[in-house]
Design a protein around this motif. Structure first.
Motif, PDB file in Angstrom:
ATOM      1  N   TRP A 297      -7.238  66.889  54.791  1.00 53.90           N
ATOM      2  CA  TRP A 297      -8.037  67.509  53.731  1.00 53.90           C
ATOM      3  C   TRP A 297      -7.963  66.755  52.404  1.00 53.90           C
ATOM      4  CZ3 TRP A 297      -8.295  73.606  53.644  1.00 53.90           C
ATOM      5  CH2 TRP A 297      -8.992  74.031  54.782  1.00 53.90           C
TER       6      TRP A 297
ATOM      7  N   VAL B 236       7.214  65.282  46.984  1.00 52.16           N
ATOM      8  CA  VAL B 236       6.869  63.981  46.409  1.00 52.16           C
ATOM      9  C   VAL B 236       6.191  64.260  45.070  1.00 52.16           C
ATOM     10  CG1 VAL B 236       5.466  61.896  46.705  1.00 52.16           C
ATOM     11  CG2 VAL B 236       6.762  62.860  48.632  1.00 52.16           C
TER      12      VAL B 236
ATOM     13  N   ASP C  20       7.991  66.945  53.614  1.00 53.51           N
ATOM     14  CA  ASP C  20       7.235  68.129  53.196  1.00 53.51           C
ATOM     15  C   ASP C  20       7.962  68.814  52.050  1.00 53.51           C
ATOM     16  OD1 ASP C  20       4.718  69.726  54.695  1.00 53.51           O
ATOM     17  OD2 ASP C  20       5.842  70.890  53.199  1.00 53.51           O
ATOM     18  N   ARG C  21       7.171  69.364  51.137  1.00 56.12           N
ATOM     19  CA  ARG C  21       7.776  70.035  49.978  1.00 56.12           C
ATOM     20  C   ARG C  21       8.457  71.342  50.380  1.00 56.12           C
ATOM     21  NH1 ARG C  21       4.198  74.062  47.935  1.00 56.12           N
ATOM     22  NH2 ARG C  21       5.383  74.118  46.017  1.00 56.12           N
TER      23      ARG C  21
ATOM     24  N   GLY D  97       3.546  65.150  53.846  1.00 57.37           N
ATOM     25  CA  GLY D  97       2.827  66.347  54.295  1.00 57.37           C
ATOM     26  C   GLY D  97       2.965  66.487  55.802  1.00 57.37           C
TER      27      GLY D  97
ATOM     28  N   GLY E 111       2.195  73.035  57.553  1.00 63.92           N
ATOM     29  CA  GLY E 111       1.153  73.310  56.559  1.00 63.92           C
ATOM     30  C   GLY E 111       0.387  74.579  56.829  1.00 63.92           C
ATOM     31  N   LEU E 112      -0.942  74.466  56.858  1.00 61.25           N
ATOM     32  CA  LEU E 112      -1.796  75.654  56.981  1.00 61.25           C
ATOM     33  C   LEU E 112      -1.767  76.273  58.372  1.00 61.25           C
ATOM     34  CD1 LEU E 112      -4.885  74.479  54.880  1.00 61.25           C
ATOM     35  CD2 LEU E 112      -3.359  76.383  54.315  1.00 61.25           C
TER      36      LEU E 112
ATOM     37  N   ASN F 273      -8.680  66.983  62.289  1.00 60.41           N
ATOM     38  CA  ASN F 273      -7.636  66.146  61.692  1.00 60.41           C
ATOM     39  C   ASN F 273      -7.045  65.153  62.689  1.00 60.41           C
ATOM     40  OD1 ASN F 273      -7.472  67.510  59.004  1.00 60.41           O
ATOM     41  ND2 ASN F 273      -7.082  69.252  60.360  1.00 60.41           N
TER      42      ASN F 273
ATOM     43  N   GLY G 131      -2.889  67.746  52.123  1.00 62.42           N
ATOM     44  CA  GLY G 131      -3.812  68.880  52.205  1.00 62.42           C
ATOM     45  C   GLY G 131      -4.492  69.156  50.877  1.00 62.42           C
TER      46      GLY G 131
ATOM     47  N   SER H 266      -2.737  67.087  59.861  1.00 58.17           N
ATOM     48  CA  SER H 266      -3.148  65.689  59.692  1.00 58.17           C
ATOM     49  C   SER H 266      -1.927  64.787  59.677  1.00 58.17           C
ATOM     50  CB  SER H 266      -4.004  65.509  58.441  1.00 58.17           C
ATOM     51  OG  SER H 266      -3.243  65.730  57.283  1.00 58.17           O
TER      52      SER H 266
ATOM     53  N   GLY I  46     -13.268  71.350  57.992  1.00 55.28           N
ATOM     54  CA  GLY I  46     -12.866  70.868  59.313  1.00 55.28           C
ATOM     55  C   GLY I  46     -11.697  71.673  59.837  1.00 55.28           C
ATOM     56  N   VAL I  47     -11.716  71.852  61.155  1.00 58.45           N
ATOM     57  CA  VAL I  47     -10.686  72.641  61.827  1.00 58.45           C
ATOM     58  C   VAL I  47      -9.527  71.715  62.239  1.00 58.45           C
ATOM     59  CG1 VAL I  47     -12.097  74.575  62.603  1.00 58.45           C
ATOM     60  CG2 VAL I  47     -12.049  72.453  63.939  1.00 58.45           C
ATOM     61  N   ILE I  48      -8.527  72.292  62.856  1.00 61.05           N
ATOM     62  CA  ILE I  48      -7.325  71.511  63.175  1.00 61.05           C
ATOM     63  C   ILE I  48      -7.667  70.245  63.986  1.00 61.05           C
ATOM     64  CG2 ILE I  48      -5.138  71.592  64.466  1.00 61.05           C
ATOM     65  CD1 ILE I  48      -4.996  74.609  63.468  1.00 61.05           C
TER      66      ILE I  48
HETATM   67  C1  LIG Z   1      -7.256  80.284  55.430  1.00 64.60           C
HETATM   68  C2  LIG Z   1      -7.449  79.190  56.440  1.00 64.60           C
HETATM   69  C3  LIG Z   1      -7.569  79.508  57.780  1.00 64.60           C
HETATM   70  C4  LIG Z   1      -7.774  78.501  58.716  1.00 64.60           C
HETATM   71  N1  LIG Z   1      -7.903  78.855  60.021  1.00 64.60           N
HETATM   72  C5  LIG Z   1      -8.105  77.892  60.943  1.00 64.60           C
HETATM   73  C6  LIG Z   1      -8.234  78.239  62.327  1.00 64.60           C
HETATM   74  O1  LIG Z   1      -8.175  79.427  62.684  1.00 64.60           O
HETATM   75  N2  LIG Z   1      -8.441  77.234  63.225  1.00 64.60           N
HETATM   76  C7  LIG Z   1      -8.501  75.909  62.832  1.00 64.60           C
HETATM   77  O2  LIG Z   1      -8.660  75.029  63.692  1.00 64.60           O
HETATM   78  N3  LIG Z   1      -8.400  75.551  61.529  1.00 64.60           N
HETATM   79  C8  LIG Z   1      -8.195  76.501  60.578  1.00 64.60           C
HETATM   80  N4  LIG Z   1      -8.085  76.152  59.263  1.00 64.60           N
HETATM   81  C9  LIG Z   1      -8.219  74.726  58.892  1.00 64.60           C
HETATM   82  C10 LIG Z   1      -6.883  73.937  59.062  1.00 64.60           C
HETATM   83  O3  LIG Z   1      -5.825  74.730  58.589  1.00 64.60           O
HETATM   84  C11 LIG Z   1      -6.976  72.602  58.335  1.00 64.60           C
HETATM   85  O4  LIG Z   1      -7.972  71.816  58.974  1.00 64.60           O
HETATM   86  C12 LIG Z   1      -5.664  71.801  58.349  1.00 64.60           C
HETATM   87  O5  LIG Z   1      -4.537  72.588  58.072  1.00 64.60           O
HETATM   88  C13 LIG Z   1      -5.701  70.654  57.336  1.00 64.60           C
HETATM   89  O6  LIG Z   1      -4.562  69.878  57.567  1.00 64.60           O
HETATM   90  P1  LIG Z   1      -3.855  68.977  56.468  1.00 64.60           P
HETATM   91  O7  LIG Z   1      -2.702  68.357  57.167  1.00 64.60           O
HETATM   92  O8  LIG Z   1      -4.842  68.079  55.822  1.00 64.60           O
HETATM   93  O9  LIG Z   1      -3.348  69.984  55.307  1.00 64.60           O
HETATM   94  P2  LIG Z   1      -2.294  71.162  55.299  1.00 64.60           P
HETATM   95  O10 LIG Z   1      -2.315  71.933  56.559  1.00 64.60           O
HETATM   96  O11 LIG Z   1      -2.557  71.900  54.031  1.00 64.60           O
HETATM   97  O12 LIG Z   1      -0.860  70.453  55.188  1.00 64.60           O
HETATM   98  C14 LIG Z   1      -0.437  69.809  54.006  1.00 64.60           C
HETATM   99  C15 LIG Z   1       1.095  69.777  53.942  1.00 64.60           C
HETATM  100  O13 LIG Z   1       1.488  68.953  52.836  1.00 64.60           O
HETATM  101  C16 LIG Z   1       2.584  69.549  52.165  1.00 64.60           C
HETATM  102  N5  LIG Z   1       2.611  69.047  50.783  1.00 64.60           N
HETATM  103  C17 LIG Z   1       1.713  69.319  49.811  1.00 64.60           C
HETATM  104  N6  LIG Z   1       2.063  68.666  48.679  1.00 64.60           N
HETATM  105  C18 LIG Z   1       3.191  67.970  48.944  1.00 64.60           C
HETATM  106  C19 LIG Z   1       4.027  67.099  48.169  1.00 64.60           C
HETATM  107  N7  LIG Z   1       3.747  66.790  46.899  1.00 64.60           N
HETATM  108  N8  LIG Z   1       5.131  66.583  48.752  1.00 64.60           N
HETATM  109  C20 LIG Z   1       5.433  66.871  50.053  1.00 64.60           C
HETATM  110  N9  LIG Z   1       4.664  67.676  50.821  1.00 64.60           N
HETATM  111  C21 LIG Z   1       3.550  68.206  50.287  1.00 64.60           C
HETATM  112  C22 LIG Z   1       2.307  71.040  52.295  1.00 64.60           C
HETATM  113  O14 LIG Z   1       3.488  71.824  52.103  1.00 64.60           O
HETATM  114  C23 LIG Z   1       1.738  71.138  53.706  1.00 64.60           C
HETATM  115  O15 LIG Z   1       2.762  71.361  54.642  1.00 64.60           O
HETATM  116  C24 LIG Z   1      -7.867  77.138  58.299  1.00 64.60           C
HETATM  117  C25 LIG Z   1      -7.746  76.820  56.945  1.00 64.60           C
HETATM  118  C26 LIG Z   1      -7.533  77.835  56.015  1.00 64.60           C
HETATM  119  C27 LIG Z   1      -7.407  77.479  54.561  1.00 64.60           C
END
Ligand SMILES: Cc1cc2nc3c(=O)[nH]c(=O)nc-3n(C[C@H](O)[C@H](O)[C@H](O)COP(=O)(O)OP(=O)(O)OC[C@H]3O[C@@H](n4cnc5c(N)ncnc54)[C@H](O)[C@@H]3O)c2cc1C
Length: 462
Positions: free
Chosen positions: A363, A80, A36-37, A10, A43-44, A375, A101, A14, A370-372
């Motif tokens: 996540w 994965v 990453d897939r 991912g 990601g988000l 993480n 995520g 995070s 939680g915001v960016i």
């Molecule tokens: C609609 C929305 C708006 C947001 N706006 C804000 C904002 O304005 N400001 C802010 O600070 N935060 C914001 N956030 C929160 C922020 O996006 C999250 O805190 C953060 O993205 C979480 O990070 P993460 O790495 O856990 O997950 P993610 O960002 O979801 O990243 C996960 C990654 O894993 C990859 N993945 C998934 N499954 C697999 C697999 N099987 N194999 C390989 N790769 C895989 C995905 O493609 C993705 O790239 C928002 C969230 C949402 C949903």
């Protein structure tokens, strides 16, 4: 000692914060491979953060710096579970950090929630942000009223995007298909429903204040829904609640200008049924119950229906009621919370014992909140537990080396996209945007991305 080899699954915030943290270590050398897939990282940040909030996305500059480290590799377009199993990763690396995520959307469990015209916010947000899995989503905007269920920032993002002038959105990186659809939209009113009261809203003051500044949009808040000013009581409120209430009082006091578009914020309301046209036809109305607040034994405030239900016409329902993670075979999953089972950043089995060399961050560890920056702290915790385990010999070392693993992946994955491939996609998207004065024009299909990564035109191959 040879370098510690860590796979991170991912490339969202995070995953990238964890990679940066591992590569910054002075006392131990770490080699990091991020999977990453999708061909595109982040990601988000790319597929969740609203297109009209570009400043938030500048965090990717930090991730770009991490990616320049000589011990960093990116394996994009590798899923994965599909291309590589969790068991293989465990063999190929000393440790694996799951950072996938939790971007699967939840729907409210009421009758009619699966009728056409209902969309979990994850789908709607992914659609307007150009996520390849959501580009074909059929969002019918030929309706006058939309209902957004939920009271967090994602609900406000969805509502704002539905009524923002498309001239303004045209200067963002919103997906072209969404821009075209929103340009012809008939939506004039978006009703945002909070199950509990204004004091319990999960959105934040900046997001609610932003609604009040949207040109050509009236924001309607019933003064009866907002607690009256009381200096002592207001002072005692937590800061987010205090400032939310301040903003909501402002909106409630404002005279509607008769603008063409409206956002209506309603509190103490639950959708109890979604009604379609005929049998199985598209959404035509929602049944909304009024609630009152009751205090539970543990002091939490809960919404309870009063028995009063109204029916309102609506043709589009966005369910902004939370997110959940997706399981990966071999990794113990907590179905209720939608996260990998974990304790102290270690993935644990159904017996509660840690799976050696398996860690979790973001996540998929904490759940969808939680915001960016949250993480970043989360990644620091995960990395320090991993490094302590490595130092104390609790991690079984892999017999593979980095070159062997790269060869295995290249054999498995036809269109592997590495970081230079992503940079080619990035250059292509930003070049497309130049003449339109936009930050980027997003490619929205994996085929187009792969083509651009290989230096092609970014057009879908025939
Ligand atoms: C609609 C929305 C708006 C947001 N706006 C804000 C904002 O304005 N400001 C802010 O600070 N935060 C914001 N956030 C929160 C922020 O996006 C999250 O805190 C953060 O993205 C979480 O990070 P993460 O790495 O856990 O997950 P993610 O960002 O979801 O990243 C996960 C990654 O894993 C990859 N993945 C998934 N499954 C697999 C697999 N099987 N194999 C390989 N790769 C895989 C995905 O493609 C993705 O790239 C928002 C969230 C949402 C949903």
């Amino acid at each position: 000692m040879t370098a510690l080899r860590v796979a991170i699954v991912g490339s969202g915030p995070s995953g990238f914060f964890a990679a940066g943290n591992l590569l910054e270590q002075d006392d131990v050398e770490v080699q990091v491979d991020v999977f990453d897939r999708l061909p595109t990282p982040f990601g988000l940040v790319r597929y969740g953060v609203a297109p009209d909030h570009p400043a938030i996305k500048s965090v990717t500059k930090i991730f770009d710096r991490t990616a320049q480290h000589e011990n960093f590799r990116y394996f994009g377009n590798v899923e994965v579970a599909t291309h590589v199993t969790a068991a293989e990763l465990a063999q190929w690396y000393d440790a694996v950090i799951y950072a996938i995520g939790a971007s699967g959307g939840r729907r409210l469990e009421v009758d009619g929630a699966w009728l056409p015209g209902n969309h979990p916010s994850s789908d709607f947000v992914g659609w307007y942000n150009g996520h390849p899995d959501r580009r074909e989503l059929d969002v019918d905007l030929g309706v006058e009223r939309a209902v957004v269920i939920g009271n967090g920032n994602v609900a406000l993002d969805a509502a704002r995007i539905l009524v923002t002038d498309t001239d303004k959105l045209a200067g963002t990186d919103m997906a072209d298909h969404a821009l075209r659809a929103l340009h012809g939209s008939a939506v004039r009113e978006v009703v945002v429903l909070g199950r509990r009261g204004a004091e319990q809203a999960a959105f934040t003051p900046a997001e609610v204040a932003e609604l009040g500044k949207l040109p050509g949009v009236d924001v309607i808040v019933d003064p009866a829904d907002v607690p009256e000013e009381d200096k002592e009581r207001d002072k005692a409120r937590p800061p987010v609640e205090r400032n939310n209430i301040k903003q909501l009082r402002r909106l409630a006091a404002a005279e509607p200008t008769g603008a063409d578009r409206r956002i209506v914020l309603r509190f103490l309301r639950s959708v109890v049924g979604i009604n379609g046209e005929g049998k199985g036809g598209p959404v035509r109305s929602v049944s909304i119950a009024r609630n009152e607040l009751v205090e539970g034994e543990d002091g939490t405030v809960e919404a309870q229906p009063t028995g009063h239900v109204d029916e309102h016409d609506a043709g589009l329902v966005i369910h902004a009621v939370g997110y959940h993670g997706t399981p990966i075979p071999g990794i113990p999953f907590d179905t209720e919370r939608g996260v990998f089972r974990n304790a102290d950043s270690r993935i644990v089995g159904y017996d509660g014992e840690p799976l050696p060399g398996h860690y979790v961050v973001g996540w998929i560890k904490r759940g969808p909140s939680g915001v960016i920056p949250t993480n970043r702290d989360c990644a620091r915790d995960t990395v320090s537990v991993l490094l302590a385990d490595a130092a104390e010999g609790r991690i079984p070392r892999s017999a593979f080396d980095g070159a062997q693993v790269e060869k295995l992946i290249a054999e498995r994955v036809e269109n592997l996209v590495e970081y230079d491939g992503w940079m080619a996609i990035d250059a292509h998207e930003t070049a497309l945007a130049e003449e339109h004065d936009r930050p980027r024009v997003k490619l929205t299909s994996v085929d187009e991305m792969v083509d651009a990564a290989l230096g092609g035109s970014g057009e879908t191959p025939a």
